[in-house]
Design a protein around this motif. Structure first.
Motif, PDB file in Angstrom:
ATOM      1  N   GLY A 157     124.675  28.812 -54.553  1.00 54.75           N
ATOM      2  CA  GLY A 157     123.774  28.364 -55.704  1.00 54.75           C
ATOM      3  C   GLY A 157     124.435  29.060 -57.078  1.00 54.75           C
ATOM      4  N   THR A 158     123.780  28.509 -58.060  1.00 53.67           N
ATOM      5  CA  THR A 158     124.270  29.196 -59.378  1.00 53.67           C
ATOM      6  C   THR A 158     122.916  29.434 -60.408  1.00 53.67           C
ATOM      7  OG1 THR A 158     126.158  27.537 -59.712  1.00 53.67           O
ATOM      8  CG2 THR A 158     125.545  28.376 -61.589  1.00 53.67           C
ATOM      9  N   GLN A 159     123.031  30.562 -60.988  1.00 52.87           N
ATOM     10  CA  GLN A 159     122.111  30.851 -61.945  1.00 52.87           C
ATOM     11  C   GLN A 159     122.235  30.097 -63.298  1.00 52.87           C
ATOM     12  OE1 GLN A 159     119.771  32.937 -60.689  1.00 52.87           O
ATOM     13  NE2 GLN A 159     120.580  34.233 -59.174  1.00 52.87           N
ATOM     14  N   PRO A 160     121.069  30.051 -63.892  1.00 52.21           N
ATOM     15  CA  PRO A 160     119.608  30.510 -63.492  1.00 52.21           C
ATOM     16  C   PRO A 160     118.858  29.433 -62.796  1.00 52.21           C
ATOM     17  CG  PRO A 160     119.754  29.483 -65.649  1.00 52.21           C
ATOM     18  CD  PRO A 160     121.071  29.275 -65.208  1.00 52.21           C
ATOM     19  N   PRO A 161     117.550  29.705 -62.381  1.00 49.13           N
ATOM     20  CA  PRO A 161     116.843  28.921 -61.532  1.00 49.13           C
ATOM     21  C   PRO A 161     116.200  28.090 -62.686  1.00 49.13           C
ATOM     22  CG  PRO A 161     115.684  30.991 -61.583  1.00 49.13           C
ATOM     23  CD  PRO A 161     117.135  30.997 -62.392  1.00 49.13           C
ATOM     24  N   ALA A 162     115.122  27.227 -62.274  1.00 48.71           N
ATOM     25  CA  ALA A 162     114.290  26.507 -63.228  1.00 48.71           C
ATOM     26  C   ALA A 162     113.594  27.311 -64.266  1.00 48.71           C
ATOM     27  CB  ALA A 162     113.546  25.467 -62.566  1.00 48.71           C
ATOM     28  N   ALA A 163     113.334  26.906 -65.573  1.00 42.71           N
ATOM     29  CA  ALA A 163     112.482  27.191 -66.330  1.00 42.71           C
ATOM     30  C   ALA A 163     112.127  26.063 -67.071  1.00 42.71           C
ATOM     31  CB  ALA A 163     113.094  28.272 -67.645  1.00 42.71           C
ATOM     32  N   ILE A 164     110.633  25.948 -67.530  1.00 45.72           N
ATOM     33  CA  ILE A 164     110.020  24.818 -68.150  1.00 45.72           C
ATOM     34  C   ILE A 164     109.305  25.102 -69.333  1.00 45.72           C
ATOM     35  CG2 ILE A 164     108.608  22.716 -67.442  1.00 45.72           C
ATOM     36  CD1 ILE A 164     110.776  22.958 -65.578  1.00 45.72           C
ATOM     37  N   ASP A 165     109.375  23.985 -70.221  1.00 50.33           N
ATOM     38  CA  ASP A 165     108.614  24.354 -71.550  1.00 50.33           C
ATOM     39  C   ASP A 165     108.434  22.504 -71.939  1.00 50.33           C
ATOM     40  OD1 ASP A 165     107.456  25.349 -73.558  1.00 50.33           O
ATOM     41  OD2 ASP A 165     109.147  26.156 -74.529  1.00 50.33           O
ATOM     42  N   CYS A 166     107.378  22.877 -72.977  1.00 51.74           N
ATOM     43  CA  CYS A 166     106.912  21.278 -73.556  1.00 51.74           C
ATOM     44  C   CYS A 166     106.779  20.362 -72.577  1.00 51.74           C
ATOM     45  CB  CYS A 166     108.080  21.135 -74.578  1.00 51.74           C
ATOM     46  SG  CYS A 166     108.361  22.184 -75.839  1.00 51.74           S
ATOM     47  N   ILE A 167     105.884  20.570 -71.895  1.00 56.28           N
ATOM     48  CA  ILE A 167     105.320  19.197 -70.864  1.00 56.28           C
ATOM     49  C   ILE A 167     104.622  18.550 -71.721  1.00 56.28           C
ATOM     50  CG2 ILE A 167     104.308  18.678 -68.720  1.00 56.28           C
ATOM     51  CD1 ILE A 167     104.926  21.715 -67.598  1.00 56.28           C
ATOM     52  N   HIS A 168     104.958  17.197 -71.571  1.00 59.30           N
ATOM     53  CA  HIS A 168     104.070  15.999 -72.257  1.00 59.30           C
ATOM     54  C   HIS A 168     103.799  15.206 -71.479  1.00 59.30           C
ATOM     55  CE1 HIS A 168     103.105  14.627 -76.359  1.00 59.30           C
ATOM     56  NE2 HIS A 168     103.498  13.351 -75.893  1.00 59.30           N
ATOM     57  N   VAL A 169     102.393  14.611 -71.554  1.00 57.07           N
ATOM     58  CA  VAL A 169     102.078  13.411 -70.502  1.00 57.07           C
ATOM     59  C   VAL A 169     101.266  12.390 -71.601  1.00 57.07           C
ATOM     60  CG1 VAL A 169     100.723  12.871 -68.550  1.00 57.07           C
ATOM     61  CG2 VAL A 169     101.606  14.936 -68.709  1.00 57.07           C
ATOM     62  N   LEU A 170     101.747  11.161 -71.480  1.00 58.81           N
ATOM     63  CA  LEU A 170     101.540  10.110 -72.310  1.00 58.81           C
ATOM     64  C   LEU A 170     101.066   8.772 -71.382  1.00 58.81           C
ATOM     65  CD1 LEU A 170     101.703   9.000 -75.249  1.00 58.81           C
ATOM     66  CD2 LEU A 170     103.773   8.189 -74.853  1.00 58.81           C
TER      67      LEU A 170
END
Length: 684
Positions: free
Chosen positions: A194-207
């Motif tokens: 595996g390769t760093q980094p893992p997941a980071a999430i921002d700005c979730i938008h639902v329409l």
């Protein structure tokens, strides 16, 4: 919920409802840091006793604000990293309710994401799911793939845009939006890869929307998109719902086999050549450009009836497309990612996309204004492979076997011997010097005469040729194979006095055409007038016209005794004309270009335009004939914004202008034999 509405000029209404705002605390996790808890800004965190946990803080950075939700492998959430040899699954989720009357959900977010995958097989990855509320995520257990919208790994260390479309959602129903991180040591090639980094999430938008979200509309050119992934975009375009699809002669390279895809729709305001550049593509990236066609009407349909005009298949890194486009025509750019023939996941990313407008007449053509001329070092590698032996016939040894080419166009002011020197050229460099003819976007160099040509094994190339004042010449460099050729320097001298050869392929225009003129009559009709040299035996004339000097099409064919042509009710805007002459001996001669443009009120009929309160436009028509009439509206760049065909004139036509930016526009009205225009000033 926040509703947004937009009116088009025709009065058609599009509605969408924001269910989760990307800049709110719930979308951007801005309220507080969270480590090891069970909730964050309305989301439920499902970490359990797993080694990895979803955490909220500043360690991963943020696309918006200062915080994001990210994976950490430390109990105190002090790192943004994961244990590559670990084995666990963690989640966070929230429920989304669809308002009545909406059938599509669009979920978008930004993510930083590496992890582990081999081709389409996912090992350490981010999964995004839209599931019924009966599905409750548990630590260490994957959500069923039936509900997966995104499966992504090895995307980028930078913030990358993701967007997923869900069709056929239940109006008024409730769904569970789930984000999962899975770590496994089951990759056998090799383990712990595996390769760093893992997941980071921002700005979730639902329409929620009632408009099919498959195709993205480009507001204007130039158009640029940053780091973007197809993961979650769905496999909307397939070999069974795109007809025809590109590269049909090699089914093994069918781009729509199983990869997820993105589609952009745009309408250029000018005719000519556009360039599309893409940086940082993953391997196995497929780009295709279609002209026209019927776009999807639901989630099971693709694109039908379009014409494939450009493609780039299987490549990675920097890619480019060149295409000839027509003003007002609709085009579809499709990006498809196929990692392999398996169906585990077939998605990828690109760093940047740029769709450029028609800014130069033709890419790869250098217009030399004055002689002598010096270029310096160069390469044809990034040029388009435009010329082949079918355009104007082989020149010399036939240099157009597939390599990209570069063209220098010049018109000497004096006659004499001219020298072209190329130093330090690479092997298999082909060259040719043509005279007369016409460069067109789609066909290359048409109806030109070969002056000299050949192929060099490399090193220095010296070309000497007689040139005649007032005649346009084209010097072309082309690599004999599929690659490009390089050179250290290229110079073109000014002509030195010399005696013309006894036989020369370049005939001056004045030797066969003694007059070629045009005018706009009082009723808007375009009149073209020509006179031929008495010695020229004509078989027929062909009048060509177009709204771009680079793309002219036949308008009419005329008998050999013709000396003028009338075009009634030409379309608004500048029109270029060209006369082609077919001689009795079979030769085809081409005139220079002629430009006509009608302006002002050209008929007794009246057209007036008034903008009332609320930016409502009233167009008043008086004195027009009782026959079909067309109304069009243009901006100052010549882009048509509105067209309405009326069976007969009406007194008043009303248009809403609320969507237009403040500025000056023009309204045109025309019918056979009559034309008029009026300015329209749209206020803030």
């Amino acid at each position: 919920m926040k509703a947004t509405w937009s009116w088009l000029l025709h009065g058609w209404l599009t509605a969408q409802v924001i269910l989760l705002d990307s800049t709110s605390n719930a979308g951007s996790f801005e309220s507080q840091n969270v480590c090891g808890g069970t909730s964050a800004d309305g989301w439920t965190l499902v970490n359990g006793t797993q080694t990895h946990r979803w955490s909220v803080g500043t360690l991963a950075g943020a696309y918006h604000g200062s915080r994001a939700i990210f994976i950490s492998d430390e109990p105190d959430c002090s790192t943004y990293q994961y244990d590559i040899a670990g084995e666990d699954v963690v989640h966070f989720y929230r429920d989304i309710s669809v308002p009545p009357g909406y059938n599509y959900l669009v979920v978008s977010f930004y993510a930083r994401l590496q992890g582990d995958r081999v081709q389409a097989w996912l090992y350490d990855y981010l999964g995004v799911y839209l599931a019924p509320t009966t599905i409750t995520p548990t630590p260490g257990t994957l959500v069923p793939n039936t509900y997966r919208q995104v499966g992504a790994a090895r995307i980028s260390n930078e913030w990358t845009y993701f967007e997923t479309h869900t069709c056929g959602v239940s109006s008024g129903g409730t769904y569970r939006l789930i984000f999962s991180w899975r770590t496994t040591n089951s990759n056998p090639s090799p383990a712990n890869s595996g390769t760093q980094p893992p997941a980071a999430i921002d700005c979730i938008h639902v329409l929620a929307t009632n408009t099919l979200p498959t195709v993205k509309d480009v507001p204007a050119l130039p158009f640029k998109v940053g780091l973007t992934s197809t993961c979650g975009a769905q496999n909307d375009f397939t070999s069974t719902n795109v007809s025809p699809y590109c590269n049909t002669t090699n089914v093994g390279y069918n781009m729509y086999r199983n990869g997820e895809d993105l589609v952009w729709r745009f309408v250029p305001s000018q005719s000519g050549e556009i360039r599309i550049q893409i940086w940082g593509c993953d391997p196995y990236s497929h780009w295709t450009l279609y002209e026209g066609g019927t776009p999807p009407t639901d989630c099971s349909t693709g694109l039908s009836g379009g014409t494939c005009i450009a493609e780039d298949i299987w490549g990675g890194g920097y890619r480019r497309l060149y295409a000839c486009v027509n003003a007002g025509q609709t085009y579809y750019l499709v990006f498809n990612q196929t990692q392999s023939t398996v169906t585990a996941t077939n998605c990828g990313k690109f760093d940047s996309l740029l769709i450029e407008p028609v800014e130069v007449p033709i890419y790869g053509v250098t217009y030399v204004a004055n002689l002598p001329y010096s270029h310096g070092p160069g390469s044809t590698q990034l040029q388009r492979n435009r010329f082949d032996n079918s355009n104007s016939g082989a020149c010399g040894n036939g240099i157009y076997n597939g390599g990209p080419d570069w063209i220098w166009q010049f018109t000497p002011s004096t006659s004499g011997n001219l020298t072209i020197n190329i130093t330090g050229s690479s092997t298999y460099t082909g060259w040719a010097l043509y005279c007369q003819g016409q460069i067109t976007c789609s066909d290359g160099l048409d109806n030109a005469a070969c002056v000299a040509g050949g192929i060099s094994g490399g090193g220095n190339i010296n070309i000497n040729s007689f040139v005649q004042a007032g005649i346009t010449y084209y010097f072309i460099l082309n690599h004999y194979g599929s690659g490009g050729c390089t050179f250290d320097d290229l110079t073109i001298s000014a002509p030195t006095p010399a005696t013309p050869p006894s036989s020369y392929p370049c005939m001056p225009l004045t030797q066969w055409i003694t007059a070629w003129e045009g005018e706009v009559l009082n009723n808007g009709t375009h009149r073209l007038l020509w006179r031929m040299a008495p010695s020229l035996q004509v078989r027929r004339f062909v009048v060509e016209a177009g709204n771009s000097p680079l793309e002219l099409t036949p308008l009419d064919s005329l008998p050999p005794h013709s000396t003028e042509y009338f075009r009634i009710a030409p379309p608004p805007g500048p029109i270029w004309y060209r006369l082609r002459v077919q001689t009795s001996e079979g030769s085809l001669l081409t005139s220079s270009l002629l430009r006509l443009e009608s302006s002002g009120t050209l008929t007794p009929a009246a057209l007036s335009a008034y903008v009332n309160a609320g930016n409502v436009l009233q167009v008043r028509l008086q004195g027009w004939k009782d026959r079909p009439l067309t109304i069009e509206m243009y901006d100052l760049q010549g882009r048509r914004l509105f067209k309405q065909d009326l069976p007969r004139p009406v007194e008043v036509v009303t248009l809403s202008l609320t969507h237009l930016s403040p500025g000056l526009y023009y309204v045109w009205a025309y019918q056979e034999g009559y034309r008029a225009k009026a300015p329209v000033l749209v206020g803030p």
